[in-house]
Scaffold this motif. Structure first.
Motif, PDB file in Angstrom:
ATOM      1  N   GLN A   1      34.705  -7.399 -38.810  1.00 26.80           N
ATOM      2  CA  GLN A   1      35.670  -8.422 -38.410  1.00 26.80           C
ATOM      3  C   GLN A   1      35.101  -9.824 -38.516  1.00 26.80           C
ATOM      4  OE1 GLN A   1      37.497  -7.596 -34.633  1.00 26.80           O
ATOM      5  NE2 GLN A   1      37.188  -5.421 -34.878  1.00 26.80           N
ATOM      6  N   GLY A   2      33.812  -9.944 -38.730  1.00 23.94           N
ATOM      7  CA  GLY A   2      33.236 -11.270 -38.820  1.00 23.94           C
ATOM      8  C   GLY A   2      31.799 -11.180 -39.270  1.00 23.94           C
ATOM      9  N   ALA A   3      31.314 -12.249 -39.911  1.00 24.47           N
ATOM     10  CA  ALA A   3      29.939 -12.240 -40.409  1.00 24.47           C
ATOM     11  C   ALA A   3      29.006 -12.023 -39.236  1.00 24.47           C
ATOM     12  CB  ALA A   3      29.630 -13.559 -41.093  1.00 24.47           C
ATOM     13  N   GLY A   4      28.132 -11.093 -39.345  1.00 24.05           N
ATOM     14  CA  GLY A   4      27.175 -10.893 -38.264  1.00 24.05           C
ATOM     15  C   GLY A   4      27.551  -9.780 -37.315  1.00 24.05           C
ATOM     16  N   GLN A   5      28.771  -9.306 -37.392  1.00 26.28           N
ATOM     17  CA  GLN A   5      29.168  -8.260 -36.452  1.00 26.28           C
ATOM     18  C   GLN A   5      28.271  -7.037 -36.579  1.00 26.28           C
ATOM     19  OE1 GLN A   5      33.044  -6.506 -36.974  1.00 26.28           O
ATOM     20  NE2 GLN A   5      32.950  -5.463 -35.009  1.00 26.28           N
ATOM     21  N   TYR A   6      27.951  -6.667 -37.804  1.00 23.14           N
ATOM     22  CA  TYR A   6      27.107  -5.490 -38.013  1.00 23.14           C
ATOM     23  C   TYR A   6      25.630  -5.851 -38.223  1.00 23.14           C
ATOM     24  CZ  TYR A   6      31.055  -2.383 -37.883  1.00 23.14           C
ATOM     25  OH  TYR A   6      32.141  -1.662 -37.453  1.00 23.14           O
ATOM     26  N   GLY A   7      25.307  -7.110 -37.996  1.00 26.42           N
ATOM     27  CA  GLY A   7      23.902  -7.510 -38.046  1.00 26.42           C
ATOM     28  C   GLY A   7      23.258  -7.354 -39.400  1.00 26.42           C
ATOM     29  N   LEU A   8      23.996  -7.639 -40.478  1.00 24.92           N
ATOM     30  CA  LEU A   8      23.454  -7.391 -41.803  1.00 24.92           C
ATOM     31  C   LEU A   8      22.776  -8.616 -42.402  1.00 24.92           C
ATOM     32  CD1 LEU A   8      26.423  -5.322 -43.271  1.00 24.92           C
ATOM     33  CD2 LEU A   8      24.321  -4.496 -42.244  1.00 24.92           C
ATOM     34  N   LEU A   9      22.967  -9.792 -41.833  1.00 26.77           N
ATOM     35  CA  LEU A   9      22.428 -11.005 -42.450  1.00 26.77           C
ATOM     36  C   LEU A   9      20.978 -11.226 -42.034  1.00 26.77           C
ATOM     37  CD1 LEU A   9      22.329 -13.308 -40.009  1.00 26.77           C
ATOM     38  CD2 LEU A   9      24.776 -13.244 -40.369  1.00 26.77           C
ATOM     39  N   TRP A  10      20.281 -12.064 -42.770  1.00 28.81           N
ATOM     40  CA  TRP A  10      18.921 -12.438 -42.394  1.00 28.81           C
ATOM     41  C   TRP A  10      18.658 -13.889 -42.735  1.00 28.81           C
ATOM     42  CZ3 TRP A  10      20.016  -9.375 -46.595  1.00 28.81           C
ATOM     43  CH2 TRP A  10      19.496  -9.766 -47.835  1.00 28.81           C
ATOM     44  N   ILE A  11      17.588 -14.411 -42.174  1.00 30.94           N
ATOM     45  CA  ILE A  11      17.272 -15.831 -42.310  1.00 30.94           C
ATOM     46  C   ILE A  11      15.999 -15.984 -43.132  1.00 30.94           C
ATOM     47  CG2 ILE A  11      16.701 -17.945 -41.017  1.00 30.94           C
ATOM     48  CD1 ILE A  11      18.013 -16.569 -38.571  1.00 30.94           C
ATOM     49  N   ASP A  12      16.050 -16.854 -44.124  1.00 34.95           N
ATOM     50  CA  ASP A  12      14.837 -17.190 -44.861  1.00 34.95           C
ATOM     51  C   ASP A  12      14.277 -18.472 -44.251  1.00 34.95           C
ATOM     52  OD1 ASP A  12      12.936 -18.112 -46.636  1.00 34.95           O
ATOM     53  OD2 ASP A  12      13.941 -17.206 -48.366  1.00 34.95           O
ATOM     54  N   GLN A  13      13.222 -18.332 -43.462  1.00 36.39           N
ATOM     55  CA  GLN A  13      12.770 -19.485 -42.675  1.00 36.39           C
ATOM     56  C   GLN A  13      12.128 -20.568 -43.530  1.00 36.39           C
ATOM     57  OE1 GLN A  13      11.349 -18.517 -38.607  1.00 36.39           O
ATOM     58  NE2 GLN A  13      11.096 -16.480 -39.496  1.00 36.39           N
ATOM     59  N   GLU A  14      11.450 -20.154 -44.587  1.00 38.98           N
ATOM     60  CA  GLU A  14      10.846 -21.154 -45.487  1.00 38.98           C
ATOM     61  C   GLU A  14      11.928 -21.998 -46.125  1.00 38.98           C
ATOM     62  OE1 GLU A  14       8.271 -19.762 -48.685  1.00 38.98           O
ATOM     63  OE2 GLU A  14       7.247 -18.610 -47.105  1.00 38.98           O
ATOM     64  N   GLU A  15      12.957 -21.276 -46.628  1.00 39.31           N
ATOM     65  CA  GLU A  15      14.062 -21.955 -47.281  1.00 39.31           C
ATOM     66  C   GLU A  15      14.720 -22.920 -46.308  1.00 39.31           C
ATOM     67  OE1 GLU A  15      16.718 -19.123 -48.899  1.00 39.31           O
ATOM     68  OE2 GLU A  15      17.656 -20.552 -50.271  1.00 39.31           O
ATOM     69  N   ARG A  16      14.749 -22.520 -45.084  1.00 37.68           N
ATOM     70  CA  ARG A  16      15.406 -23.341 -44.077  1.00 37.68           C
ATOM     71  C   ARG A  16      14.699 -24.687 -43.948  1.00 37.68           C
ATOM     72  NH1 ARG A  16      15.188 -23.966 -38.252  1.00 37.68           N
ATOM     73  NH2 ARG A  16      17.131 -25.040 -37.780  1.00 37.68           N
ATOM     74  N   SER A  17      13.374 -24.651 -43.783  1.00 42.10           N
ATOM     75  CA  SER A  17      12.687 -25.934 -43.619  1.00 42.10           C
ATOM     76  C   SER A  17      12.798 -26.763 -44.900  1.00 42.10           C
ATOM     77  CB  SER A  17      11.227 -25.736 -43.221  1.00 42.10           C
ATOM     78  OG  SER A  17      10.842 -24.423 -43.352  1.00 42.10           O
ATOM     79  N   ARG A  18      12.788 -26.070 -46.043  1.00 43.48           N
ATOM     80  CA  ARG A  18      12.887 -26.794 -47.306  1.00 43.48           C
ATOM     81  C   ARG A  18      14.251 -27.489 -47.416  1.00 43.48           C
ATOM     82  NH1 ARG A  18      14.544 -25.049 -52.155  1.00 43.48           N
ATOM     83  NH2 ARG A  18      14.691 -22.899 -51.467  1.00 43.48           N
ATOM     84  N   ILE A  19      15.319 -26.745 -47.133  1.00 48.07           N
ATOM     85  CA  ILE A  19      16.662 -27.321 -47.302  1.00 48.07           C
ATOM     86  C   ILE A  19      16.901 -28.416 -46.273  1.00 48.07           C
ATOM     87  CG2 ILE A  19      19.110 -26.771 -47.006  1.00 48.07           C
ATOM     88  CD1 ILE A  19      18.536 -24.233 -48.576  1.00 48.07           C
ATOM     89  N   LEU A  20      16.416 -28.221 -45.073  1.00 51.75           N
ATOM     90  CA  LEU A  20      16.583 -29.272 -44.063  1.00 51.75           C
ATOM     91  C   LEU A  20      15.872 -30.546 -44.503  1.00 51.75           C
ATOM     92  CD1 LEU A  20      16.422 -27.470 -40.607  1.00 51.75           C
ATOM     93  CD2 LEU A  20      18.351 -28.632 -41.671  1.00 51.75           C
ATOM     94  N   ALA A  21      14.727 -30.377 -45.177  1.00 50.78           N
ATOM     95  CA  ALA A  21      14.010 -31.551 -45.666  1.00 50.78           C
ATOM     96  C   ALA A  21      14.766 -32.203 -46.819  1.00 50.78           C
ATOM     97  CB  ALA A  21      12.610 -31.143 -46.123  1.00 50.78           C
ATOM     98  N   GLU A  22      15.391 -31.371 -47.655  1.00 51.98           N
ATOM     99  CA  GLU A  22      16.109 -31.891 -48.824  1.00 51.98           C
ATOM    100  C   GLU A  22      17.417 -32.568 -48.460  1.00 51.98           C
ATOM    101  OE1 GLU A  22      16.975 -28.811 -51.571  1.00 51.98           O
ATOM    102  OE2 GLU A  22      14.872 -28.375 -51.954  1.00 51.98           O
ATOM    103  N   ARG A  23      17.863 -32.316 -47.254  1.00 52.22           N
ATOM    104  CA  ARG A  23      19.190 -32.783 -46.858  1.00 52.22           C
ATOM    105  C   ARG A  23      19.334 -34.297 -47.073  1.00 52.22           C
ATOM    106  NH1 ARG A  23      22.116 -33.093 -42.093  1.00 52.22           N
ATOM    107  NH2 ARG A  23      20.183 -33.515 -40.996  1.00 52.22           N
ATOM    108  N   ARG A  24      18.266 -35.016 -46.831  1.00 55.84           N
ATOM    109  CA  ARG A  24      18.312 -36.478 -46.990  1.00 55.84           C
ATOM    110  C   ARG A  24      18.362 -36.876 -48.469  1.00 55.84           C
ATOM    111  NH1 ARG A  24      19.775 -37.463 -42.626  1.00 55.84           N
ATOM    112  NH2 ARG A  24      18.652 -36.889 -40.753  1.00 55.84           N
TER     113      ARG A  24
END
Lengths: 351, 658
Positions: free
Chosen positions: B615-638
């Motif tokens: 019924q919604g993204a995450g309901q079955y806990g199938l997603l995951w987080i790429d933490q490296e990508e996260r810091s990279r994209i947050l830095a690129e945001r500017r």
């Protein structure tokens, strides 16, 4: 008109800000009162087969009456386009803004809310349901003002009656009255409105619902005014002219309405504009919360709510906000003018 | 878990529209107001007194052991030798894995809630809030679980199960390694305790009291890890009802009269992957679920590679507009976009969307559809006439609503049982908008004279005017469109828009004329007894809000309920659906065939994105987080880097018709 009142009105006229606000406000009311003639999905005049039709205030003409193939109310905008074809002797005169306040208009290929556009004649754009914002503002203003005036009249009647009686009679009547008022002020108004909204059976129509809402608001609004009237009556009844009237043999009702009231009227007059403003804002707030006038009745509160939910369509919230500011400012200026003009320190007399 | 879900929705379902923006699975459903507002249940809302508990001396604490001894017919003790000999054990492990093996653990999934939950108790007063799905339904693991792709069961807490031929008893053997989040093993005692707990007056949950005393006939203990659950009646799919969750006996002990206030902010040890520790409750500000260390199901075939974030953080943001702004800044990972204006305009203009830093995805799911539409109360004046009801059905322009208001994204509901697979009637369709047909039917019913306002009247001068009760919120707008179009058929609809609790109360007390509302529906098959049997007509607090009272229909419903054969049940369901259509007490509205979500690039989903029943993204806990990508994209945001920003469409389960 007695000379004092005349002098007060003259003084009011000399207060430019208040006086001009009054004139503008009166003009707005007049224009809004005739809204059907300039904001309406119904035509002003239709000429069809040599006969003239005036649908604005008449009962509905179905499409069949104008040679269309549908049994429901004629779509005058479509008629106008159809009749505009060369060689067609019929014609339609549409109002300046050819949309009604409850009418959803959708365009092919795009979705409301539509931004303001002179080409489509949505001068202030539409709301998320494709209804003309200007139409809803004007009709909503009319309803809110009417409601507010009705609220004021009922509230003042009750407040003057009870307040003056308490002040004039004093003693135990005043004492119990005051205690009852204290208790009454502690009842939460919003809860009563919520309970009321849910207990009226569904079969009851919209006018009765609005009436009930008005009644509840009156019941909760008279107290403040009654307090002022009570104080004024207290003060006035100690004066010689009241004593004189009593000596002559006037009854309490005559004294209250013939002698007391005219001398405290400046309080009432001064408060009127502010009460009107309070009425409009209260209704807007209730509509915003969803406890006001039933949908789809146009209302400023509903517009504000739609506007704040759709900040990506800033014309909704901006139009409503500007309209509110203009109306409330005008009424406040009028109120200030009246307060100054009716200042008892300037002109007063004892009858 | 099904029984819990039903209980959850039925108990105080009126609350749900209030808390309609759930952040289930990390904001997956947020902004899904028009869809999740429909989360109402099919179970009768009636709450009779608990059969067992209420006649005891309510108030005096009874220890579990005393309670079991007092009710030996319910809490049965047996020896391992007493187990029936020819049990056919199953575990459902032959089904395909649905999580992605590429998933990596770790990181914090950040999302928001619009309200702080009133309590973190799982039952009792106020516990039916939207956040409970994150604490219970999408978290706790029961004996068996439904595979979200195949729809069949697999063994979860149980190692294996066996259904007895009577179709009302299921024997379970618990996994040796199953534990609660506090490390205590899950044992048969915790299932005994479940019934002690759910039947107790101290939890102040009459619906649960009733459900657990009437739907279940008893529980038999064979040993510490083997027991049987007995249902009161045979069911075609007994597992659905017999799969219950354990309640930790060691945590609660003897229930006291002050249980409700005492456990307001105590999260009970769970069998699921996430727990709510006391230090992670910031009142009024945020909640943080953390992953259980060494969760017992880490290596379970169907729980591996799931529930990947190490923590799930929920900030309280009371305004959706503000939440969306914060999402665009990267403060939240996911945002539900089921509302059209968010999906289209509001995300189109935003820079992170244009640059592809935030992606948009639409996932078509396949699940029982909430029956949203107009429910007509037969006991109200002219609505008793089927001609009028059919006329109203033809006067409702839901296609315009779907086409113009929902931008053609939603779909028309065809009946009360859409999305049940074989149980759904294959070719029954909702009555189309047709003003001429509507006018014919109204004329047949005596309404043939248009009044000066265009509304039809009958010979007595009565206007064809009805009031529709609706909860405040998005559905009000839908009703305003229907109202304008219905006028063309000479029908007036007055809108009575009430605060959700009041609206629900009015409807359950059958005071409404027409209700624009929806019931949540749930697997395995559609239910008719609650909504259409005469036993529930004319009585307040039951789900028969149409007051349908028809002996022919009753007989069919009783056969349907009693039937334990799937084929027969399907045939009967089709007949029932035809009868309901004939009665025209329900005018089908619309359903959302998908969910839509926006997520930052660093969130990853499996290849097929999600599972059929989701019924919604995450309901079955199938997603995951790429933490490296996260810091990279947050830095690129500017900066001004861009990525592909096309909308991802997963239409494996999209309906065939456009």
């Amino acid at each position: 008109m007695n000379p004092i009142t005349r002098r007060r009105l003259q003084h009011f006229r000399s207060l430019k800000r208040g006086y001009w606000s009054f004139l503008i406000f009166a003009a707005i009311i007049l224009v809004a009162a005739l809204a059907e003639l300039w904001i309406n999905q119904r035509a002003i005049v239709v000429s069809y087969d040599g006969r003239l039709y005036f649908p604005t205030y008449a009962s509905q003409y179905s499409g069949e009456e104008f040679g269309q193939d549908y049994p429901y109310e004629a779509n005058y905008r479509a008629l106008k386009e159809q009749f505009a074809a060369p060689g067609n002797p019929n014609w339609v005169l549409m109002p300046l803004i050819p949309y009604g306040p409850d009418e959803s208009v959708y365009r092919e290929g795009s979705f409301p809310p539509y931004p303001p556009s002179a080409r489509t004649q949505h001068y202030l754009g539409t709301d998320p349901l494709g209804r003309d914002v200007l139409a809803r503002l004007v009709y909503g203003f009319r309803i809110a003002l009417g409601f507010s005036l009705g609220l004021m009249a009922c509230t003042y009647l009750l407040a003057i009656l009870i307040g003056c009686a308490m002040g004039y009679f004093g003693g135990w009547f005043d004492l119990t009255g005051q205690r009852l008022m204290e208790i009454w002020t502690n009842i939460p108004f919003l809860y009563v409105v919520i309970i009321l909204a849910s207990t009226i059976p569904p079969a009851v129509g919209a006018p009765a619902r609005i009436g009930a809402l008005l009644a509840v608001m009156v019941i909760f609004n008279w107290i403040a005014m009654a307090n002022y009237m009570r104080t004024a009556a207290y003060r006035e009844r100690a004066r010689d002219y009241i004593a004189a009237a009593r000596v002559i043999g006037a009854g309490p009702l005559r004294i209250i309405f013939r002698h007391l009231l005219p001398n405290t009227l400046s309080i009432v007059v001064t408060f009127i504009p502010f009460t009107v403003v309070a009425g409009i804002t209260a209704l807007t707030a209730l509509d915003f919360l969803g406890f006001g006038i039933p949908p789809p009745t146009p209302s400023w509160g509903e517009l504000l709510q739609q506007g704040t939910n759709r900040l990506d369509a800033p014309w909704i919230v901006a139009s409503t906000f500007v309209a509110m500011v203009v109306v409330l400012t005008l009424v406040t200026f009028i109120g200030e003018g009246i307060r100054e003009a009716f200042d008892p320190k300037k002109f007063s007399y004892f009858r | 878990m099904r029984s819990f879900r039903e209980a959850l929705s039925a108990g105080t379902l009126a609350l749900l529209p209030l808390l309609l923006l759930t952040a289930c699975g990390g904001g997956g459903d947020a902004a899904d107001s028009s869809a999740s507002a429909e989360e109402e249940a099919r179970e009768p809302a009636t709450a009779g007194p608990p059969a067992d508990a209420a006649d005891g001396e309510a108030g005096a604490p009874v220890t579990p052991a005393e309670y079991y001894a007092e009710h030996p017919e319910f809490f049965r003790e047996a020896n391992p030798e007493d187990l029936p000999a020819d049990l056919s054990w199953e575990d459902g492990m032959d089904q395909p894995v649905f999580a992605s093996p590429e998933a990596v653990r770790g990181g914090t999934l950040r999302s928001f809630l619009l309200n702080f939950p009133p309590t973190v108790r799982l039952v009792g007063p106020d516990s039916n809030h939207s956040f409970r799905s994150a604490l219970l339904d999408d978290n706790a693991v029961s004996l068996v679980a439904r595979h979200p792709e195949t729809g069949r069961f697999f063994a979860a807490l149980a190692e294996e199960w066996a259904v007895l031929p009577d179709q009302q008893t299921v024997v379970y053997r618990l996994r040796e390694d199953a534990t609660f989040s506090d490390g205590e093993p899950v044992r048969t005692e915790d299932f005994f305790y479940l019934f002690y707990f759910m039947q107790s007056p101290h939890i102040q949950a009459p619906w649960y009291n009733n459900w657990y005393s009437t739907e279940y006939n008893g529980i038999t203990r064979y040993d510490d890890r083997t027991f049987a659950i007995h249902l009161s009646t045979p069911k075609p799919e007994p597992l659905e009802f017999a799969s219950v969750r354990p309640v930790p006996a060691h945590f609660y002990g003897t229930l006291q009269p002050d249980w409700v206030p005492g456990h307001q902010w105590k999260f009970e040890p769970t069998t699921g992957p996430y727990e709510l520790l006391p230090e992670n409750i910031q009142h009024g500000r945020s909640l943080r679920l953390t992953r259980v260390e060494d969760w017992w199901a880490n290596d379970h075939k169907f729980y591996r590679h799931r529930f990947n974030p190490a923590a799930k953080h929920y900030a309280i943001v009371r305004d959706l507009n503000i939440a969306f702004e914060r999402f665009k800044k990267g403060e939240f990972d996911l945002f539900g976009l089921t509302l059209p204006e968010y999906w289209y305009e509001r995300s189109a203009e935003a820079e992170p969307f244009q640059r592809g830093l935030i992606r948009k995805a639409v996932f078509y799911n396949q699940r029982p559809r909430p029956s949203i539409g107009l429910w007509i109360n037969e006991d109200q004046g002219y609505l008793a006439d089927p001609l009028i009801r059919r006329g109203i059905a033809h006067a409702m322009d839901f296609d315009r609503v779907i086409e113009k208001h929902f931008r053609g994204d939603y779909a028309r509901l065809q009946g009360t049982s859409d999305g049940f697979g074989a149980f759904t009637h294959p070719d029954l369709a909702a009555r189309p908008f047709d003003i001429n047909r509507a006018r014919e039917l109204f004329a047949e019913a005596g309404f043939d004279q248009p009044g000066p306002d265009g509304i039809l009247r009958n010979a007595d001068g009565d206007r064809l005017s009805f009031t529709v009760t609706v909860s405040q919120g998005p559905r009000e707008e839908v009703l305003q469109i229907l109202r304008e179009e219905a006028r063309k058929a000479g029908l007036e609809l007055n809108i009575l828009s009430l605060e959700p609790t009041s609206a629900f109360k009015q409807i359950l007390e059958k005071q409404h004329q027409i209700a624009f509302s929806g019931w949540n529906t749930s697997l395995p098959y559609p239910r008719y007894w609650e909504g259409f049997h005469s036993a529930n007509a004319g009585r307040p607090q039951t789900n028969n809000i149409t007051n349908t009272d028809d002996p022919g229909l009753d007989a069919l419903i009783e056969r349907y309920r009693a039937s334990t054969s799937r084929e027969e049940k399907i045939a009967l369901a089709h007949q029932l659906e035809e009868r309901v259509h004939e009665e025209a007490v329900f005018i089908p509205g619309y359903y959302v065939p998908f969910y839509r979500v926006a997520y930052w690039r660093w969130i990853h989903f499996p290849e097929h994105f999600d599972v059929r029943l989701s019924q919604g993204a995450g309901q079955y806990g199938l997603l995951w987080i790429d933490q490296e990508e996260r810091s990279r994209i947050l830095a690129e945001r500017r900066g001004d880097s861009t990525y592909e920003n096309d909308v991802l469409v997963y239409d494996r389960y999209a309906p065939d018709q456009p």
